[in-house]
Write a protein that holds these residues in place. Structure first.
Motif, mmCIF file in Angstrom:
data_model
loop_
_atom_site.group_PDB
_atom_site.id
_atom_site.type_symbol
_atom_site.label_atom_id
_atom_site.label_comp_id
_atom_site.label_asym_id
_atom_site.label_seq_id
_atom_site.Cartn_x
_atom_site.Cartn_y
_atom_site.Cartn_z
ATOM 1 N N UNK A 272 -19.241 -46.128 -20.066
ATOM 2 C CA UNK A 272 -19.330 -47.235 -19.409
ATOM 3 C C UNK A 272 -19.657 -48.337 -20.239
ATOM 4 N N UNK A 273 -20.598 -48.265 -21.202
ATOM 5 C CA UNK A 273 -20.989 -49.301 -21.926
ATOM 6 C C UNK A 273 -19.918 -49.619 -23.120
ATOM 7 N N UNK B 260 -13.831 -54.369 -23.826
ATOM 8 C CA UNK B 260 -13.341 -55.185 -22.540
ATOM 9 C C UNK B 260 -12.107 -54.627 -22.019
ATOM 10 N N UNK B 261 -12.082 -53.027 -21.703
ATOM 11 C CA UNK B 261 -10.964 -52.466 -21.044
ATOM 12 C C UNK B 261 -11.554 -51.812 -20.047
ATOM 13 N N UNK B 262 -12.983 -51.559 -19.623
ATOM 14 C CA UNK B 262 -13.269 -50.977 -18.523
ATOM 15 C C UNK B 262 -13.606 -49.486 -18.718
ATOM 16 N N UNK B 263 -14.393 -49.067 -17.816
ATOM 17 C CA UNK B 263 -14.638 -47.405 -17.825
ATOM 18 C C UNK B 263 -13.659 -46.649 -17.566
ATOM 19 N N UNK C 56 -24.589 -35.115 -21.907
ATOM 20 C CA UNK C 56 -23.714 -36.325 -21.773
ATOM 21 C C UNK C 56 -22.875 -36.784 -23.052
ATOM 22 N N UNK C 57 -21.406 -36.995 -22.780
ATOM 23 C CA UNK C 57 -20.807 -37.399 -23.882
ATOM 24 C C UNK C 57 -20.919 -38.883 -24.274
ATOM 25 N N UNK C 58 -21.120 -39.278 -25.453
ATOM 26 C CA UNK C 58 -21.070 -40.547 -26.109
ATOM 27 C C UNK C 58 -20.215 -40.899 -27.130
ATOM 28 N N UNK C 59 -19.682 -41.996 -27.137
ATOM 29 C CA UNK C 59 -18.738 -42.474 -28.423
ATOM 30 C C UNK C 59 -19.818 -42.799 -29.504
ATOM 31 N N UNK C 60 -19.456 -42.329 -30.730
ATOM 32 C CA UNK C 60 -20.275 -42.714 -32.020
ATOM 33 C C UNK C 60 -19.741 -44.011 -32.349
ATOM 34 N N UNK C 61 -20.454 -44.838 -33.212
ATOM 35 C CA UNK C 61 -19.885 -46.058 -33.882
ATOM 36 C C UNK C 61 -18.642 -45.552 -34.625
ATOM 37 N N UNK C 62 -18.331 -44.500 -35.225
ATOM 38 C CA UNK C 62 -16.900 -44.356 -35.857
ATOM 39 C C UNK C 62 -15.845 -44.244 -34.479
#
Length: 225
Positions: free
Chosen positions: A139-140, A146-149, A203-209
């Motif tokens: 979500x974040x 800028x493309x939405x969840x 929970x899955x998260x996106x890394x900075x990479x």
């Protein structure tokens, strides 16, 4: 000779807030998550794991002063005062020690040198830990890109960074995304709405990479929201 001892950023844990407020910890956790979502902060940046009396991993949040005051703004005045008084106490304890004699200055300098010597071997590990603070949930991440969840979730599946076991199942990290360091799992604690019990979930998260790579893809292909 002037010697002072630097201090780390002060925070207050959700458990201490719950104790001062006379509230159940799970209710304070709920209030914190609601507040962070409203103000657009990633809850994972404030989440920490502690061991309960049974040795189990449990979740708590650690908030800086501004977010702590913001959290209790809606509480009763007498409860807010307890938090403010506690912060004044923490800040007073964190004031740097200023020596008044030469011997005290030399002793403080020696203590500081000893701490630096002990911390240097841990520098690389601390750097690696600090990088995880940039991880974002879907979500974040969608908001930042800028493309939405929803659109981001489709892109993650299309590029094999993530997958779903069913049409309505939770988004899960896929092997390609994990192996390239684009996504990772974090363990979070939540309260079961049916039983009221605290449970753990990956929970899955996106890394900075991964976020950087996805931003490049969105910019290159002109993907609409």
């Amino acid at each position: 000779m002037s010697v002072s001892i630097a201090t780390t950023s002060l925070t207050m844990s959700s458990r201490e807030i719950a104790e001062l407020m006379g509230k159940a910890h799970r209710n304070v956790v709920r209030d914190i998550e609601k507040m962070l979502n409203v103000i657009g902060k990633d809850v994972l940046n404030f989440e920490h794991i502690y061991h309960d009396s049974y040795g189990r991993d449990q979740k708590e949040y650690r908030l800086p002063k501004n977010l702590t005051i913001n959290l209790v703004a809606g509480y009763r005045p007498d409860l807010r005062l307890k938090i403010i008084d506690r912060w004044l106490e923490l800040e007073q304890q964190a004031q740097p020690r200023v020596p008044t004699t030469l011997s005290e200055a030399l002793r403080l300098a020696a203590e500081k040198a000893e701490r630096v010597e002990l911390l240097e071997p841990k520098a690389a590990a601390l750097d690696a830990i600090s990088q995880s603070q940039d991880d974002l949930g879907v979500r974040d991440a969608g908001r930042e890109l800028g493309i939405g969840q929803t659109r981001l979730a489709r892109l993650l599946i299309e590029r094999r960074w993530a997958c779903r076991e069913g049409s309505r199942s939770k988004l899960k990290a896929a092997h390609y995304g994990l192996s390239n360091g684009y996504v990772r799992f974090v363990t979070r604690c939540y309260t079961d709405p049916h039983t009221g019990e605290d449970r753990l979930s990956d929970v899955m998260v996106l890394t900075r990479k991964g976020l950087t790579r996805m931003a490049e893809t969105v910019a290159k292909e002109g993907i609409p929201a």
